[in-house]
Design a protein around this motif. Sequence first.
Motif, PDB file in Angstrom:
ATOM      1  N   SER A 168       0.841  -1.195   0.000  1.00 50.06           N
ATOM      2  CA  SER A 168       0.000   0.000   0.000  1.00 50.06           C
ATOM      3  C   SER A 168       0.879   1.249   0.000  1.00 50.06           C
ATOM      4  N   TRP A 169       0.889   1.950  -1.114  1.00 49.56           N
ATOM      5  CA  TRP A 169       1.624   3.216  -1.234  1.00 49.56           C
ATOM      6  C   TRP A 169       1.049   4.246  -0.268  1.00 49.56           C
ATOM      7  N   MET A 170      -0.268   4.296  -0.179  1.00 44.99           N
ATOM      8  CA  MET A 170      -0.915   5.260   0.708  1.00 44.99           C
ATOM      9  C   MET A 170      -0.545   5.005   2.166  1.00 44.99           C
ATOM     10  N   LEU A 202      10.197   2.921  -4.789  1.00 41.71           N
ATOM     11  CA  LEU A 202       9.270   3.908  -5.336  1.00 41.71           C
ATOM     12  C   LEU A 202       8.604   4.697  -4.218  1.00 41.71           C
ATOM     13  N   PHE A 203       8.080   3.979  -3.222  1.00 40.97           N
ATOM     14  CA  PHE A 203       7.375   4.633  -2.116  1.00 40.97           C
ATOM     15  C   PHE A 203       8.327   5.562  -1.360  1.00 40.97           C
ATOM     16  N   GLN A 204       9.549   5.069  -1.101  1.00 44.42           N
ATOM     17  CA  GLN A 204      10.513   5.860  -0.353  1.00 44.42           C
ATOM     18  C   GLN A 204      10.882   7.137  -1.100  1.00 44.42           C
ATOM     19  N   ALA A 205      11.085   7.031  -2.408  1.00 42.96           N
ATOM     20  CA  ALA A 205      11.431   8.222  -3.192  1.00 42.96           C
ATOM     21  C   ALA A 205      10.324   9.267  -3.118  1.00 42.96           C
ATOM     22  N   SER A 206       9.077   8.814  -3.233  1.00 38.15           N
ATOM     23  CA  SER A 206       7.962   9.769  -3.170  1.00 38.15           C
ATOM     24  C   SER A 206       7.856  10.408  -1.792  1.00 38.15           C
ATOM     25  N   ALA A 207       8.070   9.617  -0.738  1.00 38.41           N
ATOM     26  CA  ALA A 207       8.008  10.168   0.619  1.00 38.41           C
ATOM     27  C   ALA A 207       9.098  11.218   0.829  1.00 38.41           C
ATOM     28  N   LEU A 249       8.374  15.196   1.598  1.00 37.93           N
ATOM     29  CA  LEU A 249       8.780  15.709   2.904  1.00 37.93           C
ATOM     30  C   LEU A 249       9.974  16.650   2.844  1.00 37.93           C
ATOM     31  N   THR A 250      10.899  16.418   1.875  1.00 30.91           N
ATOM     32  CA  THR A 250      12.137  17.200   1.860  1.00 30.91           C
ATOM     33  C   THR A 250      12.406  17.909   0.541  1.00 30.91           C
ATOM     34  N   GLY A 251      11.676  17.539  -0.538  1.00 24.98           N
ATOM     35  CA  GLY A 251      11.915  18.150  -1.830  1.00 24.98           C
ATOM     36  C   GLY A 251      13.138  17.606  -2.536  1.00 24.98           C
ATOM     37  N   SER A 252      13.574  16.405  -2.144  1.00 25.62           N
ATOM     38  CA  SER A 252      14.722  15.782  -2.793  1.00 25.62           C
ATOM     39  C   SER A 252      14.602  14.269  -2.711  1.00 25.62           C
ATOM     40  N   VAL A 253      15.394  13.554  -3.522  1.00 26.42           N
ATOM     41  CA  VAL A 253      15.482  12.091  -3.477  1.00 26.42           C
ATOM     42  C   VAL A 253      16.956  11.738  -3.395  1.00 26.42           C
ATOM     43  N   ASN A 254      17.316  11.049  -2.330  1.00 27.93           N
ATOM     44  CA  ASN A 254      18.735  10.715  -2.097  1.00 27.93           C
ATOM     45  C   ASN A 254      19.611  11.960  -2.163  1.00 27.93           C
ATOM     46  N   GLY A 255      19.077  13.067  -1.681  1.00 26.72           N
ATOM     47  CA  GLY A 255      19.821  14.318  -1.660  1.00 26.72           C
ATOM     48  C   GLY A 255      19.812  15.086  -2.960  1.00 26.72           C
TER      49      GLY A 255
END
Length: 441
Positions: A160-162, A416-421, A425-431
């Motif tokens: 569940s992505w949500m 995928l879920f982690q990247a969207s979160a 939350l931070t406006g970046s993915v892996n910095g």
Amino acid sequence: MKLRSAAVRAEARAINARSRRIVATVVSLVVALSGPSAQVHAQGVDGVRNTRNGLAGVRLKSLGLRTIGLAALLSALLQLSVYSSYGDDGERILAVDHFVSHVSSAPAVSGQTVQLYVRERVQASVALTSPSFSRRVVLFVHGATIPSEVYFDAQYQDYSWMAYLAQAGLDVFGMDITGYGPSTRPGPMDDPCNVAPASQPSLVPSTLPAACPSTYAGDLTTIASDRDDIDAVVDYIRSLRHVDKISLVAWSRGGPRAGPYVATHPDKIDSLVMLAPAYLVGSPPDRTPTSVMGITTRQSFDANWDNQIGCADQYDPGIRDSLWSQLLQTDPTGATWGPGAYRAPTGGDTMVFSRWGALAVRIEAPTLLLSGEHDKQVLPENVRALYADLRTPHKVFAMLACSSHLAAWETRHVALFQASAEWLLTGSVNGVSQGELGIGE
């Protein structure tokens, strides 16, 4: 000692059961007392739930709940505070079902009031104690055939992505456009003669004695009416959570639904995430007539997925039966047609609405684009073209390894879920806040 341990365990189970009921009741009250008129269905769950057969369900109208007053709410909160020390209720992921009234602009129901189904997933602690929802509210917008409650909230293990985003502390909503899931379905959708001619043979002879011409001319819905549906739900959520802006997450055809909406409503949107958004470069061609609606059978469902398998461990074989059962539950009428199917309005000419570059260049919200490397429905190069066309400098393109168009249901789903979160939350993915990267490798 064994007797004492057994007694303690029994008391803990009883406390947790009472606490689950309290959480469900409190969330119902909170939603009803804070929001505009809508029907609310709230349930407390552990991780996953079944919409139709969940625990401690209550269905109430918010207008009626307002008369209950603050006494009941305070009483429930007091009980919750007493019991919370015995369990993990603050971390419990709740599901709240909303129905939003909206005067439709869809051609088949134009001017009529429709009900748009919206599912919310939120931690109990966030729903009850958060002082502000600013920059923490997210709305999912689905694609061409699969409703939000199955693609984004799949009830299978941790898919569940949500729920994943809710666990990260976000207040997460998923909506169904007119013609999908529990939302209002236009009357012509109940006539199997309106199914695309190419799909009608699967309904013969069990549902249709023979192929038949459509009894409805034109589109049931349009991309424009879909965007009007989105606007109604966005305004509902903004009012419900007392925020000026929310974020959108869109998939597949959800791209041309949500992307242009973001371009034309910058005052309502914080940020944007799009997985495999339908996008073609160039000006829209002349529109060509399309069928009224399509159906998906188990055979076509499996064939489409099989065509996009590019690595050995791309999906869990056990997930397909579970997903298929969930999809049929969203469409009780379609489930009785032929071998069993779920329906969706065609909604216009794909070659026309996929060309929305004139609006892509107006998007200013921070935008994360994701694409599965084996996606054969929306090719990665088309998503890269959209990345190039976006006006915002705050943008990232992420390629998801070993994944197809159905990436949220495949084994790299957590990446995928982690990247969207991270993005929300931070406006970046892996910095990374601008440029391209690979994930899920």
